[in-house]
Design a protein around this motif. Structure first.
Motif, PDB file in Angstrom:
ATOM      1  N   LEU A 195      -3.777   6.307  -7.531  1.00 44.28           N
ATOM      2  CA  LEU A 195      -2.499   4.731  -7.147  1.00 44.28           C
ATOM      3  C   LEU A 195      -2.922   5.594  -6.127  1.00 44.28           C
ATOM      4  O   LEU A 195      -2.728   4.216  -5.439  1.00 44.28           O
ATOM      5  CB  LEU A 195      -1.398   5.579  -8.242  1.00 44.28           C
ATOM      6  N   SER A 196      -2.846   6.464  -5.551  1.00 48.29           N
ATOM      7  CA  SER A 196      -3.101   7.001  -3.974  1.00 48.29           C
ATOM      8  C   SER A 196      -4.025   6.829  -3.518  1.00 48.29           C
ATOM      9  O   SER A 196      -3.662   6.241  -2.440  1.00 48.29           O
ATOM     10  CB  SER A 196      -2.519   8.813  -3.928  1.00 48.29           C
ATOM     11  N   LEU A 197      -5.116   6.862  -4.026  1.00 49.10           N
ATOM     12  CA  LEU A 197      -6.461   6.413  -3.380  1.00 49.10           C
ATOM     13  C   LEU A 197      -5.953   4.812  -2.845  1.00 49.10           C
ATOM     14  O   LEU A 197      -6.322   4.160  -2.771  1.00 49.10           O
ATOM     15  CB  LEU A 197      -7.632   6.559  -4.292  1.00 49.10           C
ATOM     16  N   ALA A 198      -5.647   4.110  -4.209  1.00 49.40           N
ATOM     17  CA  ALA A 198      -5.508   2.556  -4.402  1.00 49.40           C
ATOM     18  C   ALA A 198      -4.483   2.019  -3.159  1.00 49.40           C
ATOM     19  O   ALA A 198      -5.014   1.304  -2.199  1.00 49.40           O
ATOM     20  CB  ALA A 198      -5.135   2.153  -5.294  1.00 49.40           C
ATOM     21  N   GLY A 199      -3.793   2.617  -3.360  1.00 51.66           N
ATOM     22  CA  GLY A 199      -2.852   2.342  -2.162  1.00 51.66           C
ATOM     23  C   GLY A 199      -3.299   2.705  -0.611  1.00 51.66           C
ATOM     24  O   GLY A 199      -3.203   1.503   0.334  1.00 51.66           O
ATOM     25  N   GLY A 200      -4.248   3.818  -0.688  1.00 49.39           N
ATOM     26  CA  GLY A 200      -4.919   4.091   0.792  1.00 49.39           C
ATOM     27  C   GLY A 200      -5.663   3.070   1.382  1.00 49.39           C
ATOM     28  O   GLY A 200      -5.825   3.112   2.618  1.00 49.39           O
ATOM     29  N   VAL A 201      -6.413   3.104   0.027  1.00 48.55           N
ATOM     30  CA  VAL A 201      -7.338   1.371   0.681  1.00 48.55           C
ATOM     31  C   VAL A 201      -6.672   0.274   0.450  1.00 48.55           C
ATOM     32  O   VAL A 201      -6.907   0.014   1.933  1.00 48.55           O
ATOM     33  CB  VAL A 201      -8.529   1.021  -1.069  1.00 48.55           C
TER      34      VAL A 201
ATOM     35  N   GLY B  85       0.741  -0.995   0.046  1.00 49.38           N
ATOM     36  CA  GLY B  85      -0.307  -0.289  -0.208  1.00 49.38           C
ATOM     37  C   GLY B  85       0.902   1.595   0.052  1.00 49.38           C
ATOM     38  O   GLY B  85       0.722   2.416  -0.662  1.00 49.38           O
TER      39      GLY B  85
ATOM     40  N   GLY C  44      -8.757   7.090   1.145  1.00 49.74           N
ATOM     41  CA  GLY C  44      -8.947   6.365   1.054  1.00 49.74           C
ATOM     42  C   GLY C  44      -9.216   5.059   2.410  1.00 49.74           C
ATOM     43  O   GLY C  44     -10.090   4.408   2.398  1.00 49.74           O
ATOM     44  N   ALA C  45      -7.743   5.089   3.422  1.00 49.73           N
ATOM     45  CA  ALA C  45      -7.827   4.519   4.067  1.00 49.73           C
ATOM     46  C   ALA C  45      -8.799   4.701   5.102  1.00 49.73           C
ATOM     47  O   ALA C  45      -9.230   3.448   6.145  1.00 49.73           O
ATOM     48  CB  ALA C  45      -6.137   4.326   4.810  1.00 49.73           C
TER      49      ALA C  45
ATOM     50  N   VAL D 242     -11.670   2.709   4.391  1.00 47.56           N
ATOM     51  CA  VAL D 242     -12.095   1.360   4.825  1.00 47.56           C
ATOM     52  C   VAL D 242     -12.270   1.196   6.349  1.00 47.56           C
ATOM     53  O   VAL D 242     -12.683   0.177   6.016  1.00 47.56           O
ATOM     54  CB  VAL D 242     -11.772   0.995   3.635  1.00 47.56           C
TER      55      VAL D 242
ATOM     56  N   PHE E 167      -5.440  11.340  -0.809  1.00 48.89           N
ATOM     57  CA  PHE E 167      -6.553  10.631  -0.909  1.00 48.89           C
ATOM     58  C   PHE E 167      -6.139   9.426  -0.463  1.00 48.89           C
ATOM     59  O   PHE E 167      -6.582   8.430  -0.392  1.00 48.89           O
ATOM     60  CB  PHE E 167      -6.135  10.408  -3.139  1.00 48.89           C
ATOM     61  N   VAL E 168      -4.645   9.524  -0.301  1.00 51.94           N
ATOM     62  CA  VAL E 168      -3.839   8.435   0.328  1.00 51.94           C
ATOM     63  C   VAL E 168      -4.719   8.121   2.183  1.00 51.94           C
ATOM     64  O   VAL E 168      -5.160   7.006   1.794  1.00 51.94           O
ATOM     65  CB  VAL E 168      -2.612   7.873   0.456  1.00 51.94           C
TER      66      VAL E 168
ATOM     67  N   LEU F 117       2.453   1.591  -3.315  1.00 49.58           N
ATOM     68  CA  LEU F 117       0.884   1.843  -4.582  1.00 49.58           C
ATOM     69  C   LEU F 117       1.250   2.882  -4.359  1.00 49.58           C
ATOM     70  O   LEU F 117       0.918   4.217  -5.414  1.00 49.58           O
ATOM     71  CB  LEU F 117       0.383   1.493  -4.545  1.00 49.58           C
ATOM     72  N   SER F 118       1.287   4.318  -3.326  1.00 47.15           N
ATOM     73  CA  SER F 118       0.129   5.094  -2.527  1.00 47.15           C
ATOM     74  C   SER F 118       1.355   6.414  -2.959  1.00 47.15           C
ATOM     75  O   SER F 118       0.596   7.473  -3.319  1.00 47.15           O
ATOM     76  CB  SER F 118       0.209   5.448  -1.303  1.00 47.15           C
TER      77      SER F 118
END
Lengths: 144, 145
Positions: free
Chosen positions: B12-18, A16, A48-49, A52, A44-45, A19-20
């Motif tokens: 990408l940052s959103l996906a990484g954060g998820v 993660g 997103g974290a 979820v 956005f990181v 990727l982020s």
């Protein structure tokens, strides 16, 4: 099973971070450079974290054991004190100087970045200084 | 304020954060621990019997990440990190991060991700503090020095 789960979760967390973009100090500093050319990606990181994380953590608060049946350790300290604020300000200053926070620094070290390794060694020394200072200045109270 | 569109990577940052959120959620539910890197690492400096193995296996997972990422990720999303700070600045930054995160009992993961996810006011104050300090520091270095 618990050991395997810890390993896989550590791996997932590291993926993660990669990727982020958190493992790229230039990207982190681009986010912290509000008054320059600003890269909002890191918002956005976080978004997103937390999106979820919020429901699983609400579930965790209602439980006293983890799914393997052992203790679930949620922080009990909710005090907002000088240590919290000054510590966070010192951390933020260091974060702003190099663009590394602890997790991404570990990943960068593992990726073979010499500056990542240097940062991690300095960070461990900083942590050791904290432990020494705690022993010198915060002696445990003797209770009769 | 101007947006750096060339480096902006919302998806990408959103996906990484998820992924970070999923890892943190799994860690508290499966293993019963807060996924906070500074605390996991800090606990190894003064190791306590019976409290070592989980930290080590978790860290080994983190260390395996660059290798696995290199195998799984398509070449176009793998970018070389930009590390501008000199070695002297890296050392200063590392010392401050080590000291500060231990005094504050958490960093970007423990306070920022886990703490905000569990709606902790303490972690919100910590997160706002380290972000504010980060903004001011970068402003100072890039625009005043």
């Amino acid at each position: 099973m618990q050991r395997l789960s810890e390993f896989l979760i550590g791996l997932l967390f590291g993926l993660g971070l990669l990727l982020s973009g958190m493992t790229d100090p230039g990207k982190v500093l681009g986010f912290l450079d509000l008054f320059g050319l600003w890269d909002p990606s890191l918002a956005f990181v976080m978004g997103g974290a937390i999106a979820v994380g919020i429901f699983p953590f609400a579930l965790a608060k209602k439980r006293t054991t983890n799914f393997f049946g052992s203790a679930l350790h949620l922080p009990k300290n909710d005090s907002i004190d000088k240590r919290l604020i000054i510590g966070s300000l010192v951390f933020g200053a260091g974060w702003g100087i190099a663009g590394y926070c602890p997790g991404p620094a570990l990943v960068s070290m593992a990726a073979g970045q010499e500056k990542g390794l240097t940062f991690v060694i300095a960070m461990l020394i900083g942590m050791a200084c904290f432990e020494i200072a705690e022993r010198l200045f915060h002696k445990p109270k003797i209770t009769a | 304020m101007a947006i750096d569109w060339n480096n902006f990577t919302p998806w990408l940052s959103l996906a990484g954060g998820v992924l970070l959120g999923i890892a943190s959620a799994l860690f508290i539910l499966l293993n019963g621990r807060i996924l906070g890197i500074s605390r996991i690492l800090g606990g190894l400096i003064t190791p306590q019997t019976g409290d070592i193995a989980w930290r080590v296996t978790f860290l080994l997972g983190i260390f395996a990440a660059p290798l696995v990422f290199g195998m799984l990720a398509p070449a176009e999303i793998i970018t070389a990190p930009r590390i501008d700070a000199s070695y002297g600045m890296i050392i200063l930054a590392g010392l401050l991060v080590g000291l500060g995160t231990r005094y504050a009992s958490g960093c970007t993961s423990g306070h920022g991700v886990c703490g905000l996810s569990r709606l902790s006011l303490r972690s919100l104050v910590a997160t706002l503090s380290f972000m504010a300090a980060g903004f001011v520091t970068v402003y100072f270095i890039r625009h005043l020095l």
